[in-house]
Design an enzyme around this catalytic site. Structure first.
Site, short mmCIF file in Angstrom:
data_model
loop_
_atom_site.label_atom_id
_atom_site.label_comp_id
_atom_site.label_asym_id
_atom_site.label_seq_id
_atom_site.Cartn_x
_atom_site.Cartn_y
_atom_site.Cartn_z
N HIS A 102 7.19 -0.18 3.95
CA HIS A 102 5.73 -0.27 3.77
C HIS A 102 5.08 1.07 3.42
O HIS A 102 3.99 1.39 3.91
CB HIS A 102 5.08 -0.85 5.02
CG HIS A 102 5.39 -2.30 5.28
ND1 HIS A 102 5.75 -3.19 4.28
CD2 HIS A 102 5.39 -3.04 6.43
CE1 HIS A 102 5.95 -4.40 4.81
NE2 HIS A 102 5.76 -4.33 6.11
N HIS A 172 -1.11 -7.57 4.21
CA HIS A 172 -0.32 -7.87 5.40
C HIS A 172 -1.15 -8.62 6.45
O HIS A 172 -1.13 -8.27 7.63
CB HIS A 172 0.25 -6.57 5.98
CG HIS A 172 1.54 -6.75 6.72
ND1 HIS A 172 1.63 -7.50 7.87
CD2 HIS A 172 2.78 -6.28 6.46
CE1 HIS A 172 2.87 -7.47 8.29
NE2 HIS A 172 3.60 -6.75 7.45
N GLU A 302 3.36 -12.77 2.89
CA GLU A 302 3.05 -11.57 2.12
C GLU A 302 3.58 -11.70 0.69
O GLU A 302 4.78 -11.56 0.46
CB GLU A 302 3.70 -10.35 2.75
CG GLU A 302 3.44 -10.17 4.22
CD GLU A 302 4.51 -9.28 4.87
OE1 GLU A 302 4.93 -8.28 4.27
OE2 GLU A 302 4.93 -9.62 5.99
C1 BGC Z 1 8.24 -6.82 7.94
C2 BGC Z 1 8.68 -6.79 9.38
C3 BGC Z 1 7.91 -5.70 10.06
C4 BGC Z 1 6.43 -5.96 9.90
C5 BGC Z 1 5.59 -4.85 10.46
C6 BGC Z 1 6.78 -7.13 7.90
O1 BGC Z 1 6.33 -7.20 6.58
O2 BGC Z 1 8.98 -7.72 7.16
O3 BGC Z 1 10.06 -6.55 9.50
O4 BGC Z 1 8.24 -5.60 11.42
O5 BGC Z 1 6.09 -6.10 8.55
O6 BGC Z 1 6.01 -3.65 9.91
#
Ligand code: BGC
Length: 336
Positions: A102, A172, A302
């Site tokens: 991310h 998200h 997402e």
């Molecule tokens: C991921 C998870 C993660 C979460 C928070 C999601 O998009 O796939 O593995 O824990 O985001 O970072």
């Protein structure tokens, strides 16, 4: 209609919450992280907030959940926190074991965007400098939020300045159509238009296989409660503590969700190629609007490029060539 109120401060700058309203929806967007903080669906029985969010900037900073945020530069994992572009090796933050997740330690979710209200559109701007978290080139991003009747549209428009670079956004948002703060979301009924999903390694990277959902717990081609198969002894579910997988979108609209409790239905569409279903397996956060949140209290859908797409030539590439601009959208439609 768009109104705004002060939410707090970050690094000496004021942080605002913008509310975009129609006769059907009231959507709160925070300029910190360009985050969806609330989504109230107006029904005959009043309003139900179906989106998780926090009460202060400090609570956002204290959480690693990316709650509602605009994720960037690249959503999901980049294997080994590195990639090669035009013969040059780039090294990124390793904030997820050996991977970059991310966008790194200080991704777009932790930046204060510059806001402009343009009629019915809230435009949020961020300029990510050359070398930001290790990514090449400057990236100028505009995120537009607009509400029209029962629709919320988010558009990401990004320009690469000075060098080729990668950009793979997502929103998200954590949804619970039973209502934010009402406990487990596993009773929500989901449908995903995907014939295949991407199995993961232990490090949450795609194995390279595109697996047919048919006959597996990952078959959401017809309506299915999120909790129905989540406890199956499928090694993919066991490794990820639930669903945390990318589906290859095969039709549009790409997904829908429904709450038998409130009768609220959400339809989702996008022009991005993948859809990560994450059942909030690691969610454990104080500061939630109606108290602390626990694992499985929400689900994330997402829209995004596939995980590690910057290192896998067979996947659609999130490349933006220097001097060019790319737009992607996410569209949520609510029914009751
Ligand atoms: C991921 C998870 C993660 C979460 C928070 C999601 O998009 O796939 O593995 O824990 O985001 O970072």
């Amino acid at each position: 209609m768009i109104s705004r109120r002060l939410f707090g401060a970050h690094n000496g700058r004021e942080v605002y919450l913008y509310t975009l309203s129609s006769d059907k929806l009231a959507v709160e967007v925070c300029d910190f992280g360009a985050a969806l903080r609330a989504l109230r669906v107006k029904t005959d029985n009043g309003e139900t907030d179906v989106c998780l969010g926090f009460n202060s900037v400090a609570d956002y900073l204290a959480s690693d959940s990316y709650c509602g945020a605009t994720v960037g530069r690249v959503a999901n994992r980049i294997g080994g926190g590195r990639f090669e572009l035009n013969g040059v090796e780039y090294s990124l933050d390793k904030n997820d074991g050996g991977n970059c997740n991310h966008g790194g330690f200080d991704g777009f979710d932790r930046r204060l965007f510059r806001a402009e209200v343009r009629g019915d559109v809230l435009a949020l701007y961020l300029s990510s400098p050359d070398g930001d978290r290790g990514f090449p080139g400057r990236l100028d991003l505009r995120v537009d939020f607009s509400v029209d009747g029962n629709k919320l549209k988010i558009t990401y428009t990004a320009s690469a300045i000075g060098a080729d670079t990668y950009f793979a956004p997502t929103c998200h948002a954590y949804f619970n159509l039973d209502g934010e703060g009402s406990g487990s979301a596993l009773g929500n009924v989901l449908k995903i238009a995907a014939e295949e999903f991407l199995p993961l390694t232990r490090a949450h990277l795609p194995t390279g296989e595109r697996r047919c959902v048919s006959g597996t717990a990952f078959d959401f081609r017809t309506d299915k409660p999120l909790g129905r198969d989540i406890g199956q002894s499928d090694s993919q579910l066991l490794e990820a503590d639930g669903y945390d997988h990318n589906f290859i979108i095969s039709a549009h609209p790409c997904a829908s969700a429904f709450s038998p409790r409130t009768g609220i239905r959400m339809e989702l569409d996008t022009d991005l190629p993948g859809l990560q279903l994450y059942t909030a397996n690691y969610l454990c956060a104080g500061g939630g609007k109606s108290g602390a949140y626990n694992a499985r209290d929400a689900f994330c859908l997402e829209p995004q490029y596939f995980p590690d797409a910057v290192n896998v030539p067979a996947f659609p590439s999130p490349l933006i060539k220097a001097g060019t601009t790319r737009s992607n959208f996410i569209l949520y439609t609510f029914f009751e």
